[in-house]
Structure formats: C-alpha cells, structure tokens
Design a protein around this motif. Structure first.
Motif, PDB file in Angstrom:
ATOM      1  N   PRO A  93      -9.962   3.382  -4.712  1.00 39.08           N
ATOM      2  CA  PRO A  93      -8.749   2.211  -3.776  1.00 39.08           C
ATOM      3  C   PRO A  93      -8.955   1.242  -5.041  1.00 39.08           C
ATOM      4  O   PRO A  93      -9.806   0.655  -6.378  1.00 39.08           O
ATOM      5  CB  PRO A  93     -10.329   1.748  -3.084  1.00 39.08           C
ATOM      6  CG  PRO A  93     -12.042   1.897  -3.547  1.00 39.08           C
ATOM      7  CD  PRO A  93     -11.389   3.426  -4.056  1.00 39.08           C
ATOM      8  N   ASP A  94      -7.915   0.594  -5.095  1.00 40.62           N
ATOM      9  CA  ASP A  94      -7.508  -0.919  -5.819  1.00 40.62           C
ATOM     10  C   ASP A  94      -7.771  -1.691  -5.301  1.00 40.62           C
ATOM     11  O   ASP A  94      -6.956  -2.194  -3.921  1.00 40.62           O
ATOM     12  CB  ASP A  94      -6.133  -0.082  -6.081  1.00 40.62           C
ATOM     13  CG  ASP A  94      -5.429  -1.805  -6.915  1.00 40.62           C
ATOM     14  OD1 ASP A  94      -5.646  -2.271  -7.360  1.00 40.62           O
ATOM     15  OD2 ASP A  94      -4.386  -1.834  -7.309  1.00 40.62           O
ATOM     16  N   ILE A  95      -8.712  -2.676  -5.275  1.00 35.29           N
ATOM     17  CA  ILE A  95      -9.108  -3.416  -4.377  1.00 35.29           C
ATOM     18  C   ILE A  95      -8.335  -4.764  -4.388  1.00 35.29           C
ATOM     19  O   ILE A  95      -8.419  -5.646  -3.071  1.00 35.29           O
ATOM     20  CB  ILE A  95     -10.405  -3.996  -4.556  1.00 35.29           C
ATOM     21  CG1 ILE A  95     -11.684  -2.943  -4.639  1.00 35.29           C
ATOM     22  CG2 ILE A  95     -11.047  -4.805  -4.190  1.00 35.29           C
ATOM     23  CD1 ILE A  95     -13.008  -2.812  -4.785  1.00 35.29           C
ATOM     24  N   PHE A 112      -8.572   0.067   5.687  1.00 35.18           N
ATOM     25  CA  PHE A 112      -8.196  -0.202   4.660  1.00 35.18           C
ATOM     26  C   PHE A 112      -6.859   1.130   3.400  1.00 35.18           C
ATOM     27  O   PHE A 112      -6.949   1.002   1.869  1.00 35.18           O
ATOM     28  CB  PHE A 112      -9.078  -0.252   3.800  1.00 35.18           C
ATOM     29  CG  PHE A 112     -10.171  -1.490   4.340  1.00 35.18           C
ATOM     30  CD1 PHE A 112      -9.634  -2.985   3.699  1.00 35.18           C
ATOM     31  CD2 PHE A 112     -11.511  -1.119   4.597  1.00 35.18           C
ATOM     32  CE1 PHE A 112     -10.653  -3.684   4.382  1.00 35.18           C
ATOM     33  CE2 PHE A 112     -11.842  -1.908   4.664  1.00 35.18           C
ATOM     34  CZ  PHE A 112     -11.637  -3.147   5.056  1.00 35.18           C
ATOM     35  N   LYS A 124      -5.806  -4.614  -4.141  1.00 34.61           N
ATOM     36  CA  LYS A 124      -4.080  -4.606  -3.066  1.00 34.61           C
ATOM     37  C   LYS A 124      -4.741  -4.794  -1.912  1.00 34.61           C
ATOM     38  O   LYS A 124      -3.630  -4.889  -0.211  1.00 34.61           O
ATOM     39  CB  LYS A 124      -3.306  -2.963  -2.677  1.00 34.61           C
ATOM     40  CG  LYS A 124      -3.276  -2.914  -3.827  1.00 34.61           C
ATOM     41  CD  LYS A 124      -2.255  -1.200  -3.685  1.00 34.61           C
ATOM     42  CE  LYS A 124      -1.631  -0.538  -5.288  1.00 34.61           C
ATOM     43  NZ  LYS A 124      -1.280   0.823  -5.215  1.00 34.61           N
ATOM     44  N   ALA A 125      -6.069  -5.682  -1.590  1.00 35.11           N
ATOM     45  CA  ALA A 125      -6.718  -5.822   0.098  1.00 35.11           C
ATOM     46  C   ALA A 125      -6.321  -7.447   0.050  1.00 35.11           C
ATOM     47  O   ALA A 125      -6.240  -8.059   1.405  1.00 35.11           O
ATOM     48  CB  ALA A 125      -7.745  -5.948  -0.080  1.00 35.11           C
ATOM     49  N   LEU A 140      -5.048   0.490   0.115  1.00 40.75           N
ATOM     50  CA  LEU A 140      -5.898   0.612  -1.275  1.00 40.75           C
ATOM     51  C   LEU A 140      -5.824   1.580  -2.090  1.00 40.75           C
ATOM     52  O   LEU A 140      -6.059   1.834  -3.097  1.00 40.75           O
ATOM     53  CB  LEU A 140      -6.858   0.338  -0.982  1.00 40.75           C
ATOM     54  CG  LEU A 140      -7.292  -1.228   0.286  1.00 40.75           C
ATOM     55  CD1 LEU A 140      -9.211  -1.255  -0.118  1.00 40.75           C
ATOM     56  CD2 LEU A 140      -6.655  -2.409  -0.562  1.00 40.75           C
ATOM     57  N   LEU A 177     -16.295  -2.747   0.052  1.00 39.23           N
ATOM     58  CA  LEU A 177     -15.305  -2.430   0.327  1.00 39.23           C
ATOM     59  C   LEU A 177     -16.126  -1.548  -0.979  1.00 39.23           C
ATOM     60  O   LEU A 177     -15.367  -0.470  -1.545  1.00 39.23           O
ATOM     61  CB  LEU A 177     -14.152  -3.216  -0.419  1.00 39.23           C
ATOM     62  CG  LEU A 177     -12.837  -3.641   0.306  1.00 39.23           C
ATOM     63  CD1 LEU A 177     -12.150  -4.309  -0.520  1.00 39.23           C
ATOM     64  CD2 LEU A 177     -12.557  -2.624   1.691  1.00 39.23           C
TER      65      LEU A 177
END
Length: 330
Positions: A174-176, A221, A178-179, A224, A125
């Motif tokens: 991206p807000d990782i 993704f 949130k994966a 994210l 990511l």
C-alpha cells in the motif's frame, strides 16, 4: 468505519447463527515490543456441544476441548474497524467442524474489545499485517497443539479492514500517503493530521508467504493500491462484495473500491457480488436483543435474509479452502 466499538465487539456473539459447536480456547499472545494480542482458537472437537461464557456474552463451543486430527489446515480471521474475534464466529465454527483450526485475532490497534485511541491513526495500516504474522508464529511455534497443524496449509479470511489486511499479508504494497483520499470528510481523523505533517509510520507492512489462499469481504482502503501495488498478490483469492455498501456512508469502503481491487489483482478471483446487501451483512447474524441495541449493523435491506446468506457464505468459504488448500473432506 465505525462498528460502535466495544458494544459491537461484545455483542456480536449473541446471534441467531449459533448452530455449530467446536473446541474453543481464548489465548493472550505476548510478544517483545508489541502489545499483548487476544486470539480465539477454534478446533475440531469430539466432545459434546457446550457453551463458552465470556464477560458479557456466550459463544457455542467446548472450552479447551482436545484437538482432534493430524496435519490440520489453519485459517486466520481478521475483523473490521471496532470488531473482535466474535464477529465471524459462525464462519470459524463451520471451518472447525470441518477439520480446520481457526484463529481469530483482536487487532490491538482497532479492536472494539480493547483500546481504540489509535484506531483512526495510520498505525492501523501497518500493524494489522504484523498481527497476522505474530498469530501464525504463535500457532506454529508456541501453541500446545502445534504438531497437529500442517504448516503448508494456511488460509486467511478478512472483512473490511481485515480484507485490506489480507491483501497486505498476501504481498500487496500500500501507498499510505494516498490515505488522503479519506480526508475529505467533515470529521478529520488523526490519520489526516499525520499525513498533513508527513508523519508516515516508520514500521513497514508485513507480508507472509505462509498464507496460501485467502477470502476477503468488502476490503477497505482500495485507493492505497494500484496495479503495481497488487502485482505480487498471486495466491488463490475469493472476493466478496456487497452491492449497496456505498449507501452505508463508510469512508473506507464502497462497491467501486472493491471493483478496483478485483480489476487490479493479477489473478482471476472467485468473485461474489451480494445483491441487495450492505456492508454489515458479512457480520454474524444478530440476535433480537442485539438488533434492538445496534440497528445500524443488524438491519438489512428489505427482503435480505442474513441467516440464509451466511449459510451460503460459510459453505462457499469452506469449499474454497478445501479446494485451494487441498483439504480432503473427512
């Protein structure tokens, strides 16, 4: 998002779409603190059409052909999970024949042509966008024909994880964390264990304002990104979505995800919904032998003609980049 790893990477270039010829060079880009990165460079070529033999396959093109033209636009190509620089070679050839220089990268973290041990970790990511910056740096700084490029006319094409990569390069944040949205599956990826331990990557994602326009197909993704995460993506964007990707049971992508990205972007995209199509239609059309070996990525829905679709896809991509990068038809 499994594209059968190395088998796909090696085999996708054996396709029914090998209609173009362009100059082709294979280059290994070295960088301090990062793994070596294989890139393929297609360029305008005046020599007769030929073939470039790889270890297990052959691509149409003329190896190490002198680059024709000046102030040439540059387009970067980013593959999906387990893919390689061969997966969209027909698009690269179309652009090169029209006067573009095209660079397709093998992302070290998740290219099927390399080491896939980290492909399902959170590293994918953050490292992919850095790969694109590294490729642009190389082309503008170290490439032997760098003086033939126009650094103000750089575009990007990405499929699946490559679409995610393009959004990040263009400014998305991206807000990782949130994966976790991809962890409610029977097979828990290493990334889920990292999230559970709160081990987020220390490396930051990389944006590159030198990219002025992008085409992305079935970007992965989407959870994210919310509207705030996408607010800085303001470059012209052509967005492609396959209508039936949800039926392909790929954790990272479905039509709702693509719709969410389209609605969350602050700009109006050039949006294309491909009817009766699954996720893999954006990959180069398969030869008969490849289709027999890898039916999952090669078998389309009844009535869907991938060869005809790619003629449309490549023509629309070319027209988009000509318009948005202000490239005059030769």
């Amino acid at each position: 998002m499994r594209l059968f790893k190395a088998a796909v990477a090696a085999a996708l270039c054996l396709s029914a779409a090998c209609a173009h010829a362009a100059g082709l060079r294979l280059i290994k880009v070295q960088s301090d603190g990062a793994p070596p990165m294989q890139i393929a460079v297609w360029s305008p070529c005046a020599a007769p059409a030929g073939e470039v033999k790889l270890k297990t396959s052959t691509l149409p093109g003329t190896e190490d052909c002198p680059v024709v033209g000046e102030k040439l636009p540059l387009v970067l190509i980013s593959h999906g999970f387990g893919g390689s620089f061969t997966g969209h070679h027909d698009t690269a050839e179309t652009l090169a024949d029209a006067g573009f220089v095209v660079v397709a990268v093998n992302h070290p973290v998740d290219s099927g042509a390399g080491d896939m041990t980290r492909a399902d970790t959170l590293a994918a990511l953050v490292e992919r966008s850095a790969d694109i910056k590294r490729a642009i740096d190389y082309m503008l700084g170290a490439w032997s024909d760098r003086t033939k490029l126009d650094p103000g006319k750089i575009g990007f094409f990405g499929f699946s994880r490559g679409g995610y990569t393009g959004l990040v390069v263009a400014g998305a944040k991206p807000d990782i964390s949130k994966a976790t949205a991809f962890c409610d599956v029977p097979y828990r990826k290493p990334s889920c264990e990292e999230l559970q331990r709160n081990e987020l990557p220390a490396q930051a994602v990389v944006h590159d304002p030198r990219v002025k326009a992008m085409v992305i197909a079935d970007p992965a993704f989407a959870p994210l990104f919310d509207r705030d995460a996408l607010k800085d993506v303001t470059i012209p964007t052509q967005l492609w979505a396959s209508e039936l990707s949800g039926d392909d049971k790929i954790t990272e992508i479905n039509p709702g995800y693509v719709t969410a990205i389209n609605e969350g972007l602050p700009i109006k995209t050039d949006y294309h919904l491909v009817h009766n199509a699954g996720h893999f239609v954006f990959l180069v059309p398969c030869s008969d032998s490849l289709a027999a070996r890898l039916p999952k990525i090669c078998t389309d829905r009844p009535g869907f003609d991938r060869v005809a679709f790619h003629k449309e896809l490549n023509a629309d991509i070319l027209a988009f980049f000509r318009k948005e990068l202000d490239v005059h038809q030769p």
